[in-house]
Design a protein around this motif. Structure first.
Motif, PDB file in Angstrom:
ATOM      1  N   ILE A  97      -2.589  29.275  57.031  1.00 16.25           N
ATOM      2  CA  ILE A  97      -1.159  28.926  57.043  1.00 16.25           C
ATOM      3  C   ILE A  97      -0.317  30.136  57.488  1.00 16.25           C
ATOM      4  N   LEU A  98      -0.789  31.348  57.163  1.00 19.50           N
ATOM      5  CA  LEU A  98      -0.074  32.545  57.646  1.00 19.50           C
ATOM      6  C   LEU A  98      -0.154  32.624  59.175  1.00 19.50           C
ATOM      7  N   LYS A  99      -1.339  32.329  59.715  1.00 17.45           N
ATOM      8  CA  LYS A  99      -1.497  32.364  61.180  1.00 17.45           C
ATOM      9  C   LYS A  99      -0.616  31.306  61.831  1.00 17.45           C
ATOM     10  N   LEU A 100      -0.586  30.110  61.230  1.00 15.56           N
ATOM     11  CA  LEU A 100       0.265  29.049  61.794  1.00 15.56           C
ATOM     12  C   LEU A 100       1.741  29.451  61.733  1.00 15.56           C
ATOM     13  N   SER A 101       2.137  30.108  60.641  1.00 22.11           N
ATOM     14  CA  SER A 101       3.538  30.546  60.506  1.00 22.11           C
ATOM     15  C   SER A 101       3.899  31.525  61.619  1.00 22.11           C
ATOM     16  N   VAL A 102       2.986  32.457  61.867  1.00 24.56           N
ATOM     17  CA  VAL A 102       3.240  33.451  62.920  1.00 24.56           C
ATOM     18  C   VAL A 102       3.246  32.765  64.301  1.00 24.56           C
ATOM     19  N   LYS A 103       2.348  31.787  64.476  1.00 24.85           N
ATOM     20  CA  LYS A 103       2.311  31.056  65.747  1.00 24.85           C
ATOM     21  C   LYS A 103       3.675  30.381  66.017  1.00 24.85           C
ATOM     22  N   TYR A 104       4.208  29.680  65.004  1.00 29.23           N
ATOM     23  CA  TYR A 104       5.483  28.982  65.237  1.00 29.23           C
ATOM     24  C   TYR A 104       6.659  29.962  65.286  1.00 29.23           C
ATOM     25  N   ALA A 105       6.516  31.105  64.649  1.00 28.68           N
ATOM     26  CA  ALA A 105       7.546  32.146  64.785  1.00 28.68           C
ATOM     27  C   ALA A 105       7.575  32.630  66.236  1.00 28.68           C
ATOM     28  N   ASP A 106       6.395  32.861  66.806  1.00 34.32           N
ATOM     29  CA  ASP A 106       6.317  33.297  68.212  1.00 34.32           C
ATOM     30  C   ASP A 106       6.891  32.227  69.148  1.00 34.32           C
ATOM     31  N   ILE A 107       6.448  30.988  68.959  1.00 33.46           N
ATOM     32  CA  ILE A 107       6.907  29.893  69.844  1.00 33.46           C
ATOM     33  C   ILE A 107       8.432  29.753  69.785  1.00 33.46           C
ATOM     34  N   ASN A 109      10.649  31.976  69.177  1.00 35.20           N
ATOM     35  CA  ASN A 109      11.319  33.272  69.381  1.00 35.20           C
ATOM     36  C   ASN A 109      11.934  33.797  68.075  1.00 35.20           C
ATOM     37  N   GLY A 110      11.221  33.567  66.979  1.00 32.14           N
ATOM     38  CA  GLY A 110      11.649  34.119  65.686  1.00 32.14           C
ATOM     39  C   GLY A 110      12.639  33.259  64.912  1.00 32.14           C
ATOM     40  N   ALA A 111      12.990  32.080  65.425  1.00 32.34           N
ATOM     41  CA  ALA A 111      13.936  31.214  64.668  1.00 32.34           C
ATOM     42  C   ALA A 111      13.254  30.694  63.414  1.00 32.34           C
ATOM     43  N   PHE A 112      11.985  30.299  63.528  1.00 34.42           N
ATOM     44  CA  PHE A 112      11.172  30.044  62.336  1.00 34.42           C
ATOM     45  C   PHE A 112      10.607  31.393  61.937  1.00 34.42           C
ATOM     46  N   ASN A 113      10.915  31.834  60.741  1.00 36.53           N
ATOM     47  CA  ASN A 113      10.472  33.174  60.341  1.00 36.53           C
ATOM     48  C   ASN A 113      10.010  33.165  58.882  1.00 36.53           C
ATOM     49  N   PRO A 114       8.677  33.245  58.640  1.00 34.77           N
ATOM     50  CA  PRO A 114       8.172  33.197  57.264  1.00 34.77           C
ATOM     51  C   PRO A 114       8.558  34.432  56.453  1.00 34.77           C
ATOM     52  N   ALA A 115       9.033  35.484  57.149  1.00 34.25           N
ATOM     53  CA  ALA A 115       9.394  36.720  56.434  1.00 34.25           C
ATOM     54  C   ALA A 115      10.888  36.776  56.100  1.00 34.25           C
ATOM     55  N   LYS A 150       6.521  40.391  62.515  1.00 34.99           N
ATOM     56  CA  LYS A 150       5.405  41.096  63.175  1.00 34.99           C
ATOM     57  C   LYS A 150       4.780  42.123  62.221  1.00 34.99           C
ATOM     58  N   ASN A 151       5.452  42.395  61.126  1.00 35.80           N
ATOM     59  CA  ASN A 151       4.881  43.280  60.104  1.00 35.80           C
ATOM     60  C   ASN A 151       3.952  42.563  59.133  1.00 35.80           C
ATOM     61  N   ILE A 152       3.650  41.300  59.433  1.00 38.56           N
ATOM     62  CA  ILE A 152       2.622  40.605  58.639  1.00 38.56           C
ATOM     63  C   ILE A 152       1.305  40.841  59.373  1.00 38.56           C
ATOM     64  N   THR A 153       0.378  41.521  58.737  1.00 34.01           N
ATOM     65  CA  THR A 153      -0.905  41.712  59.426  1.00 34.01           C
ATOM     66  C   THR A 153      -1.958  40.824  58.771  1.00 34.01           C
ATOM     67  N   ILE A 154      -2.709  40.157  59.655  1.00 36.38           N
ATOM     68  CA  ILE A 154      -3.695  39.194  59.169  1.00 36.38           C
ATOM     69  C   ILE A 154      -5.064  39.615  59.710  1.00 36.38           C
ATOM     70  N   ALA A 155      -6.012  39.853  58.808  1.00 40.54           N
ATOM     71  CA  ALA A 155      -7.375  40.226  59.223  1.00 40.54           C
ATOM     72  C   ALA A 155      -8.350  39.115  58.820  1.00 40.54           C
ATOM     73  N   ALA A 159      -4.708  39.958  54.138  1.00 41.60           N
ATOM     74  CA  ALA A 159      -3.386  39.996  54.778  1.00 41.60           C
ATOM     75  C   ALA A 159      -2.609  41.140  54.139  1.00 41.60           C
ATOM     76  N   ARG A 160      -1.555  41.567  54.848  1.00 41.85           N
ATOM     77  CA  ARG A 160      -0.776  42.698  54.334  1.00 41.85           C
ATOM     78  C   ARG A 160       0.645  42.597  54.878  1.00 41.85           C
ATOM     79  N   LEU A 161       1.611  42.964  54.043  1.00 40.06           N
ATOM     80  CA  LEU A 161       2.999  43.068  54.500  1.00 40.06           C
ATOM     81  C   LEU A 161       3.279  44.557  54.640  1.00 40.06           C
TER      82      LEU A 161
END
Ligand code: ADP
Ligand code: MG
Length: 355
Positions: A97-107, A109-115, A150-155, A159-161
């Motif tokens: 779900i974190l990866k999906l959040s970042v995907k839709y944030a990218d798509i 242009n940051g209007a959807f932003n989980p952070a 972009k400061n959410i790192t997912i391995a 994960a890390r903020l």
């Protein structure tokens, strides 16, 4: 056979079939993720239905345990508490779900932003204190610095903020994600006709009608879902007809808001300004998955009509209805949306197709 007898037989069959229909329980409603969830499986016997519901409820409980903002043992709580520190071990579901959040944030242009969580809280949502006066510009500017997704790192398992004070809020995507989990689980079990609804995030397949060899002539109807009028909770502006695994979600300014002075401020924050979005009453999205519909309804609520339709070009199977916040209302639709939507008669003249 005389005509009378034939009519009697047909009458008896109709009565019998509607009696059967009335006896079987097809819909189950319960509370989950702070809202109402509903599962509708028209074509199942009572025993299987009870089993399906138990499985779905269990899956949803597991998800809530992982994603809750408030339970200290949840992945999201632990991740938020460790912001600026070490990486945290989280479950594969949380990683997804974190990866999906970042995907839709990218798509978007940051209007959807989980952070955007620190600002959601500042405005009194997601457990924040209700503001008695407008937050100051300096408070907003300080928190905006903590909202870079972009400061959410997912391995692989963690994960890390990266910045201290950052936090994640999955309120704009978790219900859609949960609907997909439920939907996929039930489809894998062989269910063809179903509808899953968590707080208005809906995904359906097949038809609301039971399979009945006697009456199953021709194509079965799609599921009908009303789109709410933003200024009148007892009215709808039209009906969506969904099937084939399609999903719908709406983001609106009318359910969750705070009142400061005489003004209402809604729960969706524009990550560029740090303030609640103004000018939009509702955005309804149809998409191939519930997670996409949920994330994109929040994103397009922020982006508005022009920037929103531009972003939608990246997602050809995703269609939108915008209702700007002014009266009389206008229904601004992308062309793909009209394939699924029938406005009520009184609203047909208010529909405008977007290029
Ligand atoms: P709802 O949850 O009422 O169905 P949404 O799906 O639009 O509505 O999600 C709104 C929630 O998403 C807010 O309550 C907040 O938790 C979170 N949120 C607010 N602004 C944003 C944003 N710009 N991007 C991502 N999530 C947001
Ligand atoms: Mg959403």
């Amino acid at each position: 056979m005389n005509r009378h007898l034939i009519l009697n037989i047909i009458g008896a069959i109709v009565c019998y079939s509607s009696l059967c229909y009335a006896q079987v329980k097809h819909t189950h409603t319960w509370t989950c993720m702070g809202t109402i969830a509903e599962i509708n499986i028209p074509d199942s016997d009572e025993k299987s239905f009870t089993n399906y519901i138990a499985i779905a409820e269990k899956k949803m409980e597991e998800l809530e345990r992982l994603l809750s903002l408030f339970k200290p043992e949840s992945d999201i709580y632990r991740l938020n508490s460790a912001s600026g520190g070490d990486e945290i071990n989280v479950s594969p579901v949380t990683l997804e779900i974190l990866k999906l959040s970042v995907k839709y944030a990218d798509i978007s242009n940051g209007a959807f932003n989980p952070a955007v969580a620190p600002l959601v809280k500042l405005w009194g949502f997601s457990g924040g204190k209700l503001p008695v006066q407008l937050p100051s510009d300096s408070e907003i500017q300080t928190l905006l610095k903590l909202t870079n997704y972009k400061n959410i790192t997912i391995a692989t398992n963690t994960a890390r903020l990266a910045a201290k004070g950052m936090s994640i809020d999955l309120g704009g995507i978790a219900k859609g994600y949960a609907v997909d989990i439920c939907y996929r689980t039930l489809v894998k079990m062989g269910i063809k006709d179903l509808m899953v609804n968590i707080g208005g995030n809906i995904r359906c397949n097949g038809s609301p009608r039971r399979t009945n060899t006697l009456f199953d002539i021709g194509k079965k109807p799609a599921w009908s879902i009303g789109v709410r009028h933003p200024y009148d909770r007892n009215k709808i502006v039209g009906v969506l007809h969904l099937t084939d695994g399609y999903a719908v979600a709406t983001s609106g300014n009318y359910e969750k808001y705070v009142t400061i002075g005489n003004e209402r401020y809604c729960h969706i924050i524009d990550p560029q300004t740090g303030k609640p979005v103004r000018g939009m009453a509702g955005v309804t999205i149809i998409a191939p998955t519930a997670v996409e519909a949920d994330a994109m309804s929040t994103a397009l609520f922020v982006l508005g009509v022009e920037r929103g339709t531009e972003v939608l070009k990246k997602l050809p199977d995703c269609h939108a209805l915008f209702i700007p916040d002014h009266q009389p209302i206008k229904l601004l639709v992308t062309s793909g949306f009209m394939k699924y939507f029938t406005p009520l008669k009184e609203f047909t003249t208010l529909v405008e197709q977007l290029k």
